[in-house]
Design a protein around this motif. Sequence first.
Motif, short mmCIF file in Angstrom:
data_model
loop_
_atom_site.label_atom_id
_atom_site.label_comp_id
_atom_site.label_asym_id
_atom_site.label_seq_id
_atom_site.Cartn_x
_atom_site.Cartn_y
_atom_site.Cartn_z
N SER A 1 1.25 -1.57 -0.39
CA SER A 1 -0.03 0.18 -0.06
C SER A 1 0.71 1.25 -0.03
O SER A 1 0.15 2.43 0.13
N GLY A 2 2.14 1.52 0.21
CA GLY A 2 2.94 2.02 0.05
C GLY A 2 3.26 3.05 -1.41
O GLY A 2 2.78 2.60 -2.26
N ILE A 3 2.81 4.39 -1.52
CA ILE A 3 2.92 5.91 -2.32
C ILE A 3 3.49 4.59 -3.69
O ILE A 3 3.45 5.09 -4.73
N GLU A 4 5.28 4.23 -3.49
CA GLU A 4 6.21 3.87 -4.35
C GLU A 4 5.56 2.37 -5.05
O GLU A 4 5.29 2.55 -6.37
N THR A 5 5.04 1.71 -4.63
CA THR A 5 4.30 0.60 -5.04
C THR A 5 2.44 1.71 -5.74
O THR A 5 2.21 0.25 -7.43
N VAL A 6 1.65 1.92 -5.40
CA VAL A 6 0.77 2.57 -5.69
C VAL A 6 1.67 3.11 -7.31
O VAL A 6 0.76 3.02 -7.69
N GLN A 7 2.60 3.36 -6.78
CA GLN A 7 2.49 4.11 -8.27
C GLN A 7 3.40 3.42 -9.33
O GLN A 7 3.23 3.81 -10.58
N VAL A 8 3.54 2.35 -9.66
CA VAL A 8 3.74 1.21 -10.57
C VAL A 8 3.01 0.75 -10.73
O VAL A 8 2.00 0.04 -11.70
N LEU A 9 1.51 0.54 -9.46
CA LEU A 9 0.30 0.23 -10.34
C LEU A 9 -0.34 1.10 -11.25
O LEU A 9 -1.15 0.85 -12.09
N ASN A 10 0.03 2.74 -11.03
CA ASN A 10 -0.87 3.54 -11.86
C ASN A 10 0.18 3.18 -12.76
O ASN A 10 -0.83 3.70 -13.97
N TYR A 11 1.46 3.35 -13.68
CA TYR A 11 1.87 2.69 -14.66
C TYR A 11 0.86 1.48 -15.29
O TYR A 11 0.88 1.70 -16.13
N ALA A 12 1.17 0.34 -14.50
CA ALA A 12 0.20 -0.61 -14.85
C ALA A 12 -1.09 -0.62 -14.92
O ALA A 12 -1.33 -0.51 -16.86
N ALA A 13 -1.61 0.53 -15.14
CA ALA A 13 -2.88 1.04 -15.28
C ALA A 13 -2.89 1.53 -16.51
O ALA A 13 -3.76 1.93 -17.48
N ARG A 14 -1.79 2.76 -17.36
CA ARG A 14 -1.80 3.63 -18.02
C ARG A 14 -1.49 2.45 -19.03
O ARG A 14 -1.86 2.47 -20.43
N VAL A 15 -0.47 1.19 -19.00
CA VAL A 15 -0.23 0.27 -20.05
C VAL A 15 -1.35 -0.21 -20.27
O VAL A 15 -1.61 -0.67 -21.90
N ILE A 16 -3.06 -0.98 -19.51
CA ILE A 16 -3.76 -1.54 -19.34
C ILE A 16 -4.61 -0.66 -20.65
O ILE A 16 -5.39 -1.22 -21.72
N GLN A 17 -4.98 0.47 -20.38
CA GLN A 17 -5.96 1.01 -21.22
C GLN A 17 -5.03 1.52 -22.64
O GLN A 17 -5.57 0.98 -23.19
N LEU A 18 -4.01 1.25 -22.69
CA LEU A 18 -3.19 1.93 -23.83
C LEU A 18 -3.21 0.71 -24.70
O LEU A 18 -3.95 0.33 -25.66
N ALA A 19 -3.11 -0.93 -24.08
CA ALA A 19 -3.53 -1.83 -24.64
C ALA A 19 -4.31 -2.28 -24.98
O ALA A 19 -4.43 -2.65 -26.28
N GLU A 20 -5.47 -2.31 -24.37
CA GLU A 20 -6.67 -2.46 -24.48
C GLU A 20 -7.34 -1.78 -25.61
O GLU A 20 -7.61 -2.31 -26.75
N ARG A 21 -6.65 -0.11 -25.84
CA ARG A 21 -7.41 0.48 -27.09
C ARG A 21 -6.50 0.35 -28.49
O ARG A 21 -6.86 -0.52 -29.57
N MET A 22 -5.45 -0.40 -28.41
CA MET A 22 -4.53 -1.15 -29.58
C MET A 22 -4.52 -2.08 -30.36
O MET A 22 -4.23 -2.02 -31.20
#
Length: 805
Positions: free
Chosen positions: A437-458
């Motif tokens: 739950s630390g901010i550093e780990t939540v940050q990498v999950l944010n990057y993952a969410a951006r990957v998913i958003q782009l991957a699903e669209r493309m």
Amino acid sequence: MPSRHRFITIHGHFYQPPRENPWLEAVETQDSAFPWHDWNERITGECYEPNATARILDEDDRIRRIINNYSLISFNFGPTLLSWLEASAPETYAAVIEADRLSRERYGGHGCAIAQAYNHTILPLANERDRKTQVRWGVRDFEWRFGRKPEGMWLPETAVDIPSLEALAAEEIAFTILEPGQALRWRPIGTSEWQTANGHLDPTRPYVCRLPSGKNIAIFFYDGPISRAVAFEQLLARGENLAQRLSGAFRETRSHPQIVSIATDGETYGHHHRFGEMALTFALQIIEEQGQARLTNYAEHLQKFPPAYEVEITERTSWSCSHGVERWQSDCGCHTGASPGWNQAWRGPLRSALDWLAEEAASIFEREGANVLRNPWVARDEYIDVILDRSDDSVERFITAHALPGAAVSSVLELLEMQRNAMLMYTSCGWFFNDVSGIETVQVLNYAARVIQLAERMGNVALDDEFAKRLEPAVSNVPEQGTARRIYEEEVVPARLDLARVAAHYAVLSLFDTFDDEERLYCYEVVRHDFEIHKAGRTRLALGSITVRSLITSEAASFEFAALHLGETELAGGIRAARTGSDPEDVRAALAAAMQTGGIPAVIRLLDLEFSERPISIQSLFKDEQRRIMERLIVATLEEAESAFRQLHERYDPLMRLHARLGIPPPKVLHTAAEFDLNQQLRRLLRDDSPSIAEIESRLREATVEGVTLDETTLMAFRDAINQASIDFRERPEDLDRLEALEALVGIVHGAELAVDLRRAQNRYYRMRKTVRPAIDASSGNGQAMRRWLELFDSLGADLRIAID
């Protein structure tokens, strides 16, 4: 051994994990860094800036010299951190770049800066493609900023294996730096018998590591015990102690030219250890003045004294994990001081989930990239040029070099942004600390969410549910946090942005801010086609049509919006995709007519009918603007509360003074009212363009008499006012009024002995004393004004604690 054969270098690894919101490319407010805006800003104030302007004091604690530590020590900065510094702390950024230039003059053409693998990925855990790109991006970023090829490269966490060294050697990196325990065995070059290291490696010489490819790379091993003492054992308490410990590491029994080097996190000097940058500066000065050793950097030493020994490394090891590289993939027991009973079993499921997502994204990139790129993976390696320069010309050059004829620019960029974020999600800090739950780990999950958003669209595939499912086994040690899946679904996914959300943000802001026809909001360009605002009493209605374009991916879309502010935090309205024909004009006309007749219910009915698909609210705003607008919306409430405190303070002020004279603590409610009122009044005064010195002094006298403490926010308001006054003076140093204003503010702080950070004003004064003052002094005979200038300037220097020669 003569001192000319004794050398010392200190390496600082300056790095912070990337903290940018991946949809905004900006760092948002981080409350845990208060009173700073975010942790980058805080650590810059405590470490990066102080090391660029470190003080040497005289016996009266006045500033005698200001030194750029970076010009004397070996250092690396994380590329993502340098990117933030360039935009948000340009003076500090410029000092870092300048330091490398100065060090080349000092150290025989060899700069003190070395490169770093791009976003601090643990290279032995990366796949071959990512490892190669991380190194190439790190090299290219370095070349862009420092104007030369890097000679060395820092491996994140000094995590090493042979493939990682091969990746460095392939980019012509001459050396890297490791911890002594990472050496397996060594021998003199030209001999056949290996000596097992077993902790007995001599760290005062360079070694060469011969690689299977036939290439070589030099390795410097830093002094482990001294480095640990600096980082964890208070060796920085006194600069003399550090200098003595470094000088004491030389051995008369060694006949070779010795280099004693240490390596720690750069944040050790000022952030982890307050005033550590001053201890470092003083230690360097002592070393030079005593002449027992010569300061150097690794590149200069390597040129002068090539390795006479070769070494083999222990693979998949690092400095910060006694279990190799397990800290970034398993519950190995390494942590940063976790609470009793905590575990890090979440690390394995997190990495497994990200590995799955990375493979899915790679498949989409290869498949879809083949339709728009000549060679997708080569394009990814060279995409760093676009990251460094996102101008239209830069993007056009990249598209010309790598895209197939007719390829949509947005498709190319979205695929490459998917890959950039897929690497960012492996930033090592996501695993380093104690809980998922630390901010550093939540940050990498944010990057993952951006990957998913782009991957699903493309890729036209669904990945979100499966990714969330794979996060389920990553359980937090904090019961209320649940699992990584809960964190992802409830904290990360709702923060995802698209162009419509940007349009909603703009629509709400248009009720409160004035925009040009072309506006930049974070990493988006908004072009306004139509806009009108209607008012009925306190009610306002904003109507418009806009096009939103991502400056990162070139994706664009057009929208219409209607935003109704009913007062305080009540909003209505929404956005919709732009329509053609007369419909938009008809809707706007109907809404405007309803507003003119005072038919607010009719306006709301029309809004519900026409703009219900994407309604807006205060939550449509991004985090920083939410706070700013909320402050504006509740200004009347705040003013009412402030007025109540002020009346309470003024009414009972004589009673407060009597308590103070008698040495009796006042009633808590009265003290609270006085504290709130005086701090608030001071902050308001200091925000004025021309602060009233007399009123500020009066409020400070009240605070002293009534025993009121100035809070940190007020002290920072003093800092900011003085910073601005010093900038104004620097811009027009001949202006006596500006000098008087600055001297008056600094004089207040000095006289009241307030704990205000004056560093930036001191820096500017120090430079002006060496440049501007001599010119004024030479013309002082020209009149009374010039003599008054000199008098005030020297008085300012005394209040700033600058030693006057």
